[in-house]
Design an enzyme around this catalytic site. Sequence first.
Site, PDB file in Angstrom:
ATOM      1  N   SER A 131       0.854  -1.177   0.071  1.00  0.00           N
ATOM      2  CA  SER A 131      -0.258   0.118  -0.072  1.00  0.00           C
ATOM      3  C   SER A 131       0.833   1.397   0.084  1.00  0.00           C
ATOM      4  O   SER A 131       0.404   2.423  -0.201  1.00  0.00           O
ATOM      5  CB  SER A 131      -1.068   0.145   1.147  1.00  0.00           C
ATOM      6  OG  SER A 131      -0.077   0.039   2.367  1.00  0.00           O
ATOM      7  N   LYS A 170       3.262  10.213   3.360  1.00  0.00           N
ATOM      8  CA  LYS A 170       3.229  11.113   2.439  1.00  0.00           C
ATOM      9  C   LYS A 170       3.972  12.218   3.095  1.00  0.00           C
ATOM     10  O   LYS A 170       4.257  12.461   4.259  1.00  0.00           O
ATOM     11  CB  LYS A 170       1.639  11.624   2.300  1.00  0.00           C
ATOM     12  CG  LYS A 170       0.764  10.430   1.953  1.00  0.00           C
ATOM     13  CD  LYS A 170       0.587  10.358   0.368  1.00  0.00           C
ATOM     14  CE  LYS A 170      -0.478   9.821  -0.326  1.00  0.00           C
ATOM     15  NZ  LYS A 170      -0.541   8.284   0.296  1.00  0.00           N
TER      16      LYS A 170
END
Lengths: 212, 212
Positions: A131, A170
């Site tokens: 992921s 992120k």
Amino acid sequence: MKTLSARQQCIIDFLGRFAQERSYPPTVRDIVSGCDISSTSVVDYNLDILEREGYIRRHPGISRGIELVSRVVASHIRQIPIIGQIAAGEPIPVPAPDAWDVTVSSEMLEVSEDLTRGREAVYALKVKGTSMIDALINDGDIVLMQNVNTVENGEMAAVWLKAEKEVTLKKVYRDRKRIRLQPANSQMKPIYAEPDNIEIQGRVIGVIRQLA
Amino acid sequence: MKTLSARQQCIIDFLGRFAQERSYPPTVRDIVSGCDISSTSVVDYNLDILEREGYIRRHPGISRGIELVSRVVASHIRQIPIIGQIAAGEPIPVPAPDAWDVTVSSEMLEVSEDLTRGREAVYALKVKGTSMIDALINDGDIVLMQNVNTVENGEMAAVWLKAEKEVTLKKVYRDRKRIRLQPANSQMKPIYAEPDNIEIQGRVIGVIRQLA
DNA sequence: TGTAGCAGCGAACAACTGTTCTATAGAAGA
DNA sequence: TCTTCTATAGAACAGTTGTTCGCTGCTACA
């Protein structure tokens, strides 16, 4: 750095070998026999040159006080505990205070100081699943984390999305009211989140991948 | 291993700190002042105990001949030369035989042995540009390479595409007549190449990325 | 109370070891 | 030829350092 004479090269090599085998530096007389030199003064003479040229460091008056400067780095090794795993669907484990203890944690990772840059509260997580592909992180990679609650603009962080019940890696930017979460892969599009939907769980300071 | 007295614990700690700061072991008298002990014989006495219990190793008659055995860690560290960079448009530099030399190479990378798995001819390259994104490798990453000319099926390799004059990092599979080059990112499609258009320049054994 | 074992202390010795001094030989240059 | 520089050699000195020895104080135990 000038080019070294054969004798000086031999001394450098010997210093490395000696410190590798035993775990202490050689004496001047060790070098005499190790490099087939017939006087301690010759060693002293050449050691002075090697120091002037920056190959070694000497500590006057101290026995075995010779450092190979290119190997100084070797002492700057850091042990990082691998305290768990990181996957999309679960929050990352918060490191317990005693998890840092070398003897407590089951698995340890050894990295050089210049990877952690002397930071405190560093731990490692094993990546489970694919992921994190958009952060250029694959299944099985090891992520080096620092235990912080806030990050600077543009830093890579482990972000827990409360509503989605998902953790993601992120780059975090504060755009006016919303938070922009930008993948490391610049070909991918960012996602936007409300400030109260996210929780910074740690800063990503490095990635280590082992193949085959 | 029995439990250590406070003084013995202090000596162990001091041995570690001293070797870390300087790069040679302390003398008995260094320990005297470092642990607030008032006689060298007390240090000698406790060093004997520490050796009997297996915490250290002593080399009789040799100055500074004390090894901390629990810190064997240092020997599990490997120095890898960073001999150049890897970019899409240029072949990767072939390591010259003397590039391994500690004193010759400008930059060294330190990694733990379990990352290289004891392999020979390992070197490191710095990634230039984002052309390796589909291998999950970003600009600035460091790739650990092994200098080989052939790889097993499915292993990640640096492949030089002769016609395209391009180097790429892909998993290599031999499909009947052609070679299939599969990106690490399974979402990406493979490319196919003729056997005489490719040249294996090395095996990728690891990736290290440093962020922020 | 006496004994044994543990831990520590201070001094001293002998070997280890860094450094210096003098001398020699060859190469390079004036 | 004379001087200077580099590299080497051997010897000697003085400080460093591992080790040993005799002694003391403490605790546990009988």
